[in-house]
Design an enzyme around this catalytic site. Structure first.
Site, mmCIF file in Angstrom:
data_model
loop_
_atom_site.group_PDB
_atom_site.id
_atom_site.type_symbol
_atom_site.label_atom_id
_atom_site.label_comp_id
_atom_site.label_asym_id
_atom_site.label_seq_id
_atom_site.Cartn_x
_atom_site.Cartn_y
_atom_site.Cartn_z
ATOM 1 C CB SER A 146 -0.911 0.095 1.468
ATOM 2 O OG SER A 146 -0.928 1.214 1.537
ATOM 3 C CE1 TYR A 159 -4.014 -2.217 5.017
ATOM 4 C CE2 TYR A 159 -3.723 -0.601 5.010
ATOM 5 C CZ TYR A 159 -4.417 -1.731 3.876
ATOM 6 O OH TYR A 159 -4.625 -1.521 2.513
HETATM 7 N N1 LIG Z 1 -8.500 -0.081 -2.040
HETATM 8 C C1 LIG Z 1 -7.095 0.576 -1.746
HETATM 9 O O1 LIG Z 1 -7.972 1.820 -1.761
HETATM 10 C C2 LIG Z 1 -6.287 -0.526 -1.817
HETATM 11 C C3 LIG Z 1 -5.174 0.502 -1.487
HETATM 12 C C4 LIG Z 1 -3.653 0.255 -1.155
HETATM 13 C C5 LIG Z 1 -3.869 -0.607 -0.425
HETATM 14 N N2 LIG Z 1 -5.162 -2.055 -1.010
HETATM 15 C C6 LIG Z 1 -4.173 -3.535 -0.383
HETATM 16 O O2 LIG Z 1 -5.123 -4.439 -1.708
HETATM 17 C C7 LIG Z 1 -5.456 -5.302 -1.413
HETATM 18 C C8 LIG Z 1 -6.993 -5.849 -1.756
HETATM 19 O O3 LIG Z 1 -7.460 -5.026 -1.379
HETATM 20 P P1 LIG Z 1 -8.913 -4.463 -1.792
HETATM 21 O O4 LIG Z 1 -9.409 -2.872 -1.502
HETATM 22 O O5 LIG Z 1 -9.137 -5.311 -3.157
HETATM 23 O O6 LIG Z 1 -9.942 -4.938 -0.627
HETATM 24 P P2 LIG Z 1 -11.229 -5.708 -0.124
HETATM 25 O O7 LIG Z 1 -11.921 -5.136 -1.415
HETATM 26 O O8 LIG Z 1 -12.169 -5.365 0.508
HETATM 27 O O9 LIG Z 1 -11.295 -6.793 -1.003
HETATM 28 C C9 LIG Z 1 -10.795 -7.790 0.453
HETATM 29 C C10 LIG Z 1 -10.071 -9.088 0.189
HETATM 30 O O10 LIG Z 1 -9.523 -10.710 0.824
HETATM 31 C C11 LIG Z 1 -10.221 -10.839 1.215
HETATM 32 N N3 LIG Z 1 -10.350 -10.932 2.816
HETATM 33 C C12 LIG Z 1 -10.142 -10.243 4.115
HETATM 34 N N4 LIG Z 1 -10.287 -10.605 5.171
HETATM 35 C C13 LIG Z 1 -9.755 -12.055 5.005
HETATM 36 C C14 LIG Z 1 -9.560 -12.696 5.891
HETATM 37 N N5 LIG Z 1 -9.214 -12.829 7.527
HETATM 38 N N6 LIG Z 1 -8.733 -14.011 5.288
HETATM 39 C C15 LIG Z 1 -9.067 -14.722 3.986
HETATM 40 N N7 LIG Z 1 -9.549 -13.847 3.395
HETATM 41 C C16 LIG Z 1 -10.008 -12.674 3.476
HETATM 42 C C17 LIG Z 1 -12.129 -10.924 1.364
HETATM 43 O O11 LIG Z 1 -12.159 -12.395 1.290
HETATM 44 P P3 LIG Z 1 -13.764 -11.753 1.486
HETATM 45 O O12 LIG Z 1 -14.811 -11.618 -0.227
HETATM 46 O O13 LIG Z 1 -14.555 -13.383 1.845
HETATM 47 O O14 LIG Z 1 -14.218 -11.392 2.904
HETATM 48 C C18 LIG Z 1 -12.046 -10.197 -0.032
HETATM 49 O O15 LIG Z 1 -11.537 -10.882 -0.888
HETATM 50 C C19 LIG Z 1 -5.578 -5.412 0.333
HETATM 51 O O16 LIG Z 1 -4.218 -6.437 0.591
HETATM 52 C C20 LIG Z 1 -5.241 -4.055 0.923
HETATM 53 O O17 LIG Z 1 -4.489 -3.710 1.342
HETATM 54 C C21 LIG Z 1 -6.256 -1.844 -0.949
#
Ligand SMILES: NC(=O)c1ccc[n+]([C@@H]2O[C@H](COP(=O)([O-])OP(=O)(O)OC[C@H]3O[C@@H](n4cnc5c(N)ncnc54)[C@H](OP(=O)(O)O)[C@@H]3O)[C@@H](O)[C@H]2O)c1
Length: 253
Positions: A146, A159
């Site tokens: 991130s 985080y």
């Molecule tokens: N979105 C942003 O702005 C952003 C920015 C920087 C970095 N990131 C990073 O990018 C990655 C993806 O983010 P995203 O925004 O796409 O996330 P998201 O939409 O919240 O989706 C999270 C994913 O992780 C799974 N997950 C969450 N908790 C879990 C657990 N305890 N065990 C197993 N699986 C779990 C969820 O599964 P379920 O569907 O089953 O809940 C889902 O598939 C993350 O590492 C996040 O930190 C995101």
């Protein structure tokens, strides 16, 4: 050299954690499009069915595993179950927990939860997957970091710290495994329009627009699909002289 030789993933198997939605789903579809067999993952069985269907409709192949990565040993178990399907050539560590709290408001429970999902499971997965990749003399690990790993915000204190520590782990292992053709890199997104930010976007659309407009040079949130090109780069032969690095996709920060 042919494009396929550099970026193609035919014959490779990729496990993408947290690929039931968001960035993980986009990366899983992208890797499948480049020819990889993809093992999808989420917390509950059937959660990635839509992604699996999409990949099949494009002519790709995918299977799904469910595992709650907050449970002790779950990362180890997930790799073992994936390896029973096919050797995991590409591991995308994407699932994460994010609880917004300043240091003053951070509870021990929330701290422990984010540590277990973001760091504990990463250690488990690397301990299990890296020796297997080493034995096969080919491996790629793409850790989703991130912008907060470098520019941490107080509202996501714990985080952000886990993301910095996760990248630190990737760098130490990149060094240790560099001579085995097992390459580990971090893909670090900025603000991306996913479910993670849906509450903020939907409850205050104007505030969200303003936040996105001033956050980065492009003045907008990124889309999950915009992470795919870099993910293919870090999963393929294209990154054969690259390890322990970070690719930032932030819209300019
Ligand atoms: N979105 C942003 O702005 C952003 C920015 C920087 C970095 N990131 C990073 O990018 C990655 C993806 O983010 P995203 O925004 O796409 O996330 P998201 O939409 O919240 O989706 C999270 C994913 O992780 C799974 N997950 C969450 N908790 C879990 C657990 N305890 N065990 C197993 N699986 C779990 C969820 O599964 P379920 O569907 O089953 O809940 C889902 O598939 C993350 O590492 C996040 O930190 C995101």
């Amino acid at each position: 050299m042919r494009l396929e030789t550099v970026f193609g993933l035919k014959g490779r198997t990729a496990l993408v954690t947290g690929s039931s939605r968001g960035i993980g789903a986009a990366i899983a579809k992208g890797l499948a499009g480049a020819g990889a067999h993809v093992i999808l993952h989420g917390t509950s069985a059937g959660g990635a069915a839509g992604v699996q269907k999409h990949i099949s409709s494009m002519g790709g192949t995918a299977q799904e595993l469910a595992e709650d990565l907050s449970a002790p040993g779950a990362g180890r178990e997930l790799i073992k179950r994936a390896e029973a399907i096919a050797p995991v050539d590409i591991l995308v560590i994407n699932a994460s927990a994010q609880i917004n709290a300043t240091l003053a408001d951070l509870t021990p429970e929330d701290l422990a939860f984010q540590f277990s999902v973001n760091l504990g499971s990463t250690v488990d997965m690397l301990q299990t997957a890296l020796p297997l990749m080493t034995a096969r003399k080919w491996g790629r690990v793409v850790s989703i970091g991130s912008v907060n790993q470098l520019h941490p915000k107080g509202i996501v204190t714990a985080y952000a710290a886990t993301k910095a520590a996760q990248h630190n782990l990737i760098q130490s292992q990149a060094r240790d495994y560099a001579r085995d053709n097992v390459l580990l890199n971090t893909l670090a997104p900025g603000l991306i329009d996913t479910d993670r930010n849906a509450h903020r976007r939907d409850s205050d659309p104007e505030g969200w627009e303003e936040y996105a407009r001033t956050l980065n040079w492009m003045g907008r949130a990124g889309q999950p699909d915009e992470m795919v090109g870099a993910a293919i780069l870090l999963s393929s032969q294209a990154c054969s002289f690259m390890t322990g690095e970070t690719v930032f996709l932030t819209g300019g920060y």
